[in-house]
Design a protein around this motif. Structure first.
Motif, mmCIF file in Angstrom:
data_model
loop_
_atom_site.group_PDB
_atom_site.id
_atom_site.type_symbol
_atom_site.label_atom_id
_atom_site.label_comp_id
_atom_site.label_asym_id
_atom_site.label_seq_id
_atom_site.Cartn_x
_atom_site.Cartn_y
_atom_site.Cartn_z
ATOM 1 N N VAL A 135 0.712 -1.072 0.028
ATOM 2 C CA VAL A 135 0.038 0.222 0.158
ATOM 3 C C VAL A 135 0.883 1.251 0.052
ATOM 4 N N LEU A 136 0.493 2.193 -0.899
ATOM 5 C CA LEU A 136 1.042 3.620 -0.800
ATOM 6 C C LEU A 136 0.601 4.395 -0.114
ATOM 7 N N GLN A 137 1.114 5.177 0.791
ATOM 8 C CA GLN A 137 0.256 5.859 1.794
ATOM 9 C C GLN A 137 1.238 7.228 2.168
ATOM 10 N N THR A 138 0.494 8.400 1.860
ATOM 11 C CA THR A 138 1.548 9.585 2.115
ATOM 12 C C THR A 138 1.295 10.033 3.496
ATOM 13 N N VAL A 139 2.456 10.475 4.202
ATOM 14 C CA VAL A 139 2.710 10.686 5.711
ATOM 15 C C VAL A 139 3.412 11.782 5.745
ATOM 16 N N VAL A 140 3.278 12.385 7.094
ATOM 17 C CA VAL A 140 4.331 13.563 7.369
ATOM 18 C C VAL A 140 5.667 13.182 7.576
ATOM 19 N N ASP A 141 6.696 13.854 6.860
ATOM 20 C CA ASP A 141 7.994 13.700 6.936
ATOM 21 C C ASP A 141 8.436 14.214 8.234
ATOM 22 N N TRP A 142 8.554 13.233 9.206
ATOM 23 C CA TRP A 142 8.577 13.569 10.676
ATOM 24 C C TRP A 142 10.393 14.238 10.649
ATOM 25 N N ARG A 143 10.890 14.122 9.855
ATOM 26 C CA ARG A 143 12.305 14.857 9.970
ATOM 27 C C ARG A 143 12.302 16.205 9.962
ATOM 28 N N SER A 144 11.168 16.991 9.442
ATOM 29 C CA SER A 144 10.836 18.544 9.592
ATOM 30 C C SER A 144 10.342 18.730 10.852
ATOM 31 N N GLY A 145 10.030 17.981 11.785
ATOM 32 C CA GLY A 145 9.463 18.187 13.164
ATOM 33 C C GLY A 145 8.226 17.519 13.306
ATOM 34 N N ILE A 146 7.960 17.349 14.766
ATOM 35 C CA ILE A 146 6.504 16.696 14.946
ATOM 36 C C ILE A 146 5.871 17.630 15.645
ATOM 37 N N GLY A 147 4.429 17.801 15.374
ATOM 38 C CA GLY A 147 3.690 18.581 16.045
ATOM 39 C C GLY A 147 2.679 19.524 15.320
ATOM 40 N N ASP A 148 3.126 20.282 14.673
ATOM 41 C CA ASP A 148 2.417 21.244 13.661
ATOM 42 C C ASP A 148 2.422 20.741 12.093
ATOM 43 N N TYR A 149 1.335 19.875 11.884
ATOM 44 C CA TYR A 149 1.109 19.278 10.646
ATOM 45 C C TYR A 149 0.541 20.078 9.523
ATOM 46 N N SER A 150 0.058 21.125 9.698
ATOM 47 C CA SER A 150 -0.799 21.874 9.016
ATOM 48 C C SER A 150 -0.002 22.306 7.583
#
Length: 242
Positions: free
Chosen positions: A193-208
């Motif tokens: 399955v392909l899934q688009t997720v937040v790139d955590w290397r840019s930081g966690i918390g503000d996902y907007s």
């Protein structure tokens, strides 16, 4: 470090934590894996705050330990199914009782008690040596993981394996762990399955406005070719982001 997790039956992974109506994720993103180990790790250092307020935005305290990890990923031995439960809500407005129905989409693993999830954490030793934590602290925190995702996602830790590894280049490997799709030339011998997720290397918390990365979650083991950065963990291969 590999952490084997056994879910109690439900894995709830909302794509946006503040919303109950948005699309749910089918597989655990790296941000959930970081959050899972950050909570017990921060307790070791006495930091019990779950959020911090920066630049008029609340962010997860897990952001303070992101730099300890070079890459994180997961192997899923069961096939999650998405369900959207209907909930009845009762409210009181000006003395009158009112009801409404809403939905709560989340990824669910029902009745798969023989299945398990394995989280892989590639630790940056240089960052760890400059932090207040030790490898022993990370191992203790791994044993202290109690949930993966939202509060409904209770898990138990079955095993923690710690060892040394080196990142090297490869053109073709077999892996069961989720990997970044960028730079992949071909995938054979299975599906996923392909899934688009937040790139955590840019930081966690503000996902907007956080950048996203496309991940491939294998169903079983697949053969992957491309210009790959890989690490071997106990006889298994993990593909890192380029």
């Amino acid at each position: 470090m590999k952490v084997q997790l056994r879910p109690t039956g439900i894995i709830a992974l909302r794509s946006l934590p503040q919303s109950k109506m948005r699309t749910a994720l089918r597989h655990a993103p790296p941000t959930a894996l970081i959050g899972a180990i950050a909570y017990p790790l921060l307790h070791i250092s006495g930091e019990r705050d779950e959020t911090v307020y920066e630049k008029k935005t609340y962010k997860s305290k897990a952001n303070s330990v992101v730099g300890l990890f070079r890459w994180v990923t997961i192997k899923t031995e069961v096939k999650p199914k998405l369900y959207g439960s209907l909930l009845k809500i009762n409210t009181i407005y000006r003395g009158n009782a009112q009801t409404a129905v809403t939905s709560f989409p989340f990824a669910v693993i029902y009745g798969e008690r023989e299945g398990s999830l394995t989280a892989a954490y590639i630790i940056d030793e240089d960052a760890l040596s400059e932090s207040p934590y030790t490898q022993r602290d990370l191992e203790r925190a791994a044993w202290g993981i109690t949930r993966l995702g939202s509060r409904e996602s209770v898990v138990s830790v079955e095993d923690v394996e710690v060892g040394k590894t080196e990142v090297h280049q490869a053109e073709k490997v077999r892996t069961a762990y989720a990997f970044p799709y960028k730079g992949i030339i071909d995938i054979r011998g299975g599906s996923g399955v392909l899934q688009t997720v937040v790139d955590w290397r840019s930081g966690i918390g503000d996902y907007s406005s956080a950048p996203r990365v496309v991940m491939f979650y294998p169903e079983g083991t697949v053969e992957v070719s491309g210009r790959l950065s890989v690490a071997e963990l106990g006889g298994e291969v993990v593909i890192l982001a380029p």
